[in-house]
Design a protein around this motif. Structure first.
Motif, PDB file in Angstrom:
ATOM      1  N   ALA A  84       0.809  -1.210   0.000  1.00 38.13           N
ATOM      2  CA  ALA A  84       0.000   0.000   0.000  1.00 38.13           C
ATOM      3  C   ALA A  84       0.849   1.269   0.000  1.00 38.13           C
ATOM      4  CB  ALA A  84      -0.949  -0.006   1.199  1.00 38.13           C
ATOM      5  N   ASN A  85       2.086   1.182   0.497  1.00 39.45           N
ATOM      6  CA  ASN A  85       2.954   2.362   0.539  1.00 39.45           C
ATOM      7  C   ASN A  85       3.758   2.543  -0.747  1.00 39.45           C
ATOM      8  OD1 ASN A  85       4.799   0.287   0.703  1.00 39.45           O
ATOM      9  ND2 ASN A  85       5.554   0.813   2.742  1.00 39.45           N
ATOM     10  N   ASN A  86       3.358   1.801  -1.811  1.00 39.07           N
ATOM     11  CA  ASN A  86       3.990   1.890  -3.137  1.00 39.07           C
ATOM     12  C   ASN A  86       5.418   1.360  -3.172  1.00 39.07           C
ATOM     13  OD1 ASN A  86       1.815   2.887  -4.603  1.00 39.07           O
ATOM     14  ND2 ASN A  86       2.273   4.997  -4.084  1.00 39.07           N
ATOM     15  N   ARG A  87       5.783   0.540  -2.193  1.00 40.25           N
ATOM     16  CA  ARG A  87       7.068  -0.156  -2.246  1.00 40.25           C
ATOM     17  C   ARG A  87       6.837  -1.562  -2.769  1.00 40.25           C
ATOM     18  NH1 ARG A  87      10.705   0.211   2.935  1.00 40.25           N
ATOM     19  NH2 ARG A  87       8.917  -0.831   3.894  1.00 40.25           N
ATOM     20  N   CYS A  88       7.848  -2.106  -3.426  1.00 40.05           N
ATOM     21  CA  CYS A  88       7.724  -3.415  -4.047  1.00 40.05           C
ATOM     22  C   CYS A  88       8.854  -4.348  -3.608  1.00 40.05           C
ATOM     23  CB  CYS A  88       7.759  -3.301  -5.572  1.00 40.05           C
ATOM     24  SG  CYS A  88       6.413  -2.320  -6.277  1.00 40.05           S
ATOM     25  N   ILE A  89       8.529  -5.632  -3.566  1.00 34.40           N
ATOM     26  CA  ILE A  89       9.502  -6.662  -3.230  1.00 34.40           C
ATOM     27  C   ILE A  89       9.162  -7.893  -4.065  1.00 34.40           C
ATOM     28  CG2 ILE A  89       8.201  -7.707  -1.332  1.00 34.40           C
ATOM     29  CD1 ILE A  89      10.870  -7.892   0.220  1.00 34.40           C
TER      30      ILE A  89
END
Length: 317
Positions: A84-89
């Protein structure tokens, strides 16, 4: 078993029930390609879910509330998870993750175009007293697992240990062959095992901003749609206002290889199909994939498959 309303609650309006019986529920997820979700009810509030996607579309689940715990094993392919915080993994084969609450992905992207996974979904709000009693009888308590792995602060990701890998393999092979009772037993096994893992067993999480992920995906898309052209990868990266090192790092993060190694394998995968079709000469295939001559193409093909294109055609004819 999940009802139609619950299916839409979890997977949105793209989910369509195509089969339902006392043991399992099968849903088709509407996307460009194929999306299949098979669910077995292990206990009240616990579902063993099999995801099978052959698509490059995003899968967007609709998690209705925060009291959800998920344990997921990547069996085949690769997935990039957006939060949701626009970070990706990313999660690759032979790895698993555990997440809960706000640390669950908001969407999934499949960079290889395919992804198979097993997920144990625990809905803590819907766990019945009988389910909790069974857990107590086996000395299984979910809360200490969450606390020990600090799931309130981050998710847990790790390479799958050999003992756990055998358990996931057994679960994966049982889909469509065993009843929900079998998956109830395997759920207990899995939770019993997870009580012994530690936070320091986790791999270091590598998050990247969504806009950088999107920029790399756009460059990747250009690469695979201009196979017969010569272009400067460095210039493409510069146009996205990225440094070369960062681009290569994120590209490897998403696609599991360097840009040039990935592109060679991608081209040779297409070449393999064209060779088997038998409609094009080797030189024509080489030219269509951006090679100036058949010799360079043959060397690249042998690097990937260990055999020259002409010999591969003879072998398969």
């Amino acid at each position: 078993m999940l009802e139609k309303q619950e299916v839409q609650e979890w997977y949105g309006r793209n989910a369509r029930v195509i089969h339902s019986d006392s043991d399992c529920l099968i849903e088709r997820y509407e996307c460009q390609g194929k999306g299949l979700i098979v669910t077995y009810k292990a206990f009240e509030g616990m579902e063993m879910v099999f995801m099978e996607f052959n698509s490059e579309d995003a899968f967007i689940p609709v998690t209705p509330y925060s009291e959800i715990l998920e344990i997921t094993c990547c069996c085949r392919g690769r997935v990039v998870c957006e939060f949701a915080n626009n970070r990706c993994i990313h999660l690759s084969e032979d790895h698993f993750w555990i997440g809960s609450g706000e640390h669950l992905p908001s969407s999934y992207y499949f960079p290889f175009g395919y992804f198979n996974a097993i997920t144990l979904v625990i809905d803590k709000k819907k766990m019945s007293l009988s389910t909790k009693k069974i857990m107590d009888n086996f000395s299984i308590d979910i809360k200490p697992i969450e606390e020990k792995l600090s799931l309130n602060n981050a998710w847990y990701i790790s390479k799958i240990p050999s003992k756990l890998q055998r358990l996931f393999d057994e679960i994966y092979e049982a889909k469509g062959k065993q009843s929900s009772c079998y998956f109830a037993i395997k759920t207990l096994e899995l939770l019993f095992y997870l009580q012994n893992i530690e936070r320091n067993d986790a791999e270091e999480e590598q998050y990247y901003p969504k806009d950088q992920i999107e920029a790399v995906k756009e460059i990747w898309n250009y690469m695979i749609t201009h196979l017969d052209e010569k272009y400067s990868l460095k210039q493409l990266v510069k146009e996205k206002n990225m440094g070369t090192t960062m681009f290569q790092t994120i590209f490897n993060h998403i696609y599991g290889d360097s840009p040039y190694a990935f592109l060679k394998k991608y081209k040779m995968g297409i070449a393999k199909k064209l060779i088997l079709d038998g409609e094009m000469k080797i030189g024509e295939i080489a030219f269509s994939l951006g090679y100036s001559n058949a010799s360079k193409f043959s060397i690249a093909f042998k690097d990937v498959y260990g055999i020259l294109p002409k010999d591969y055609r003879k072998l398969r004819s």
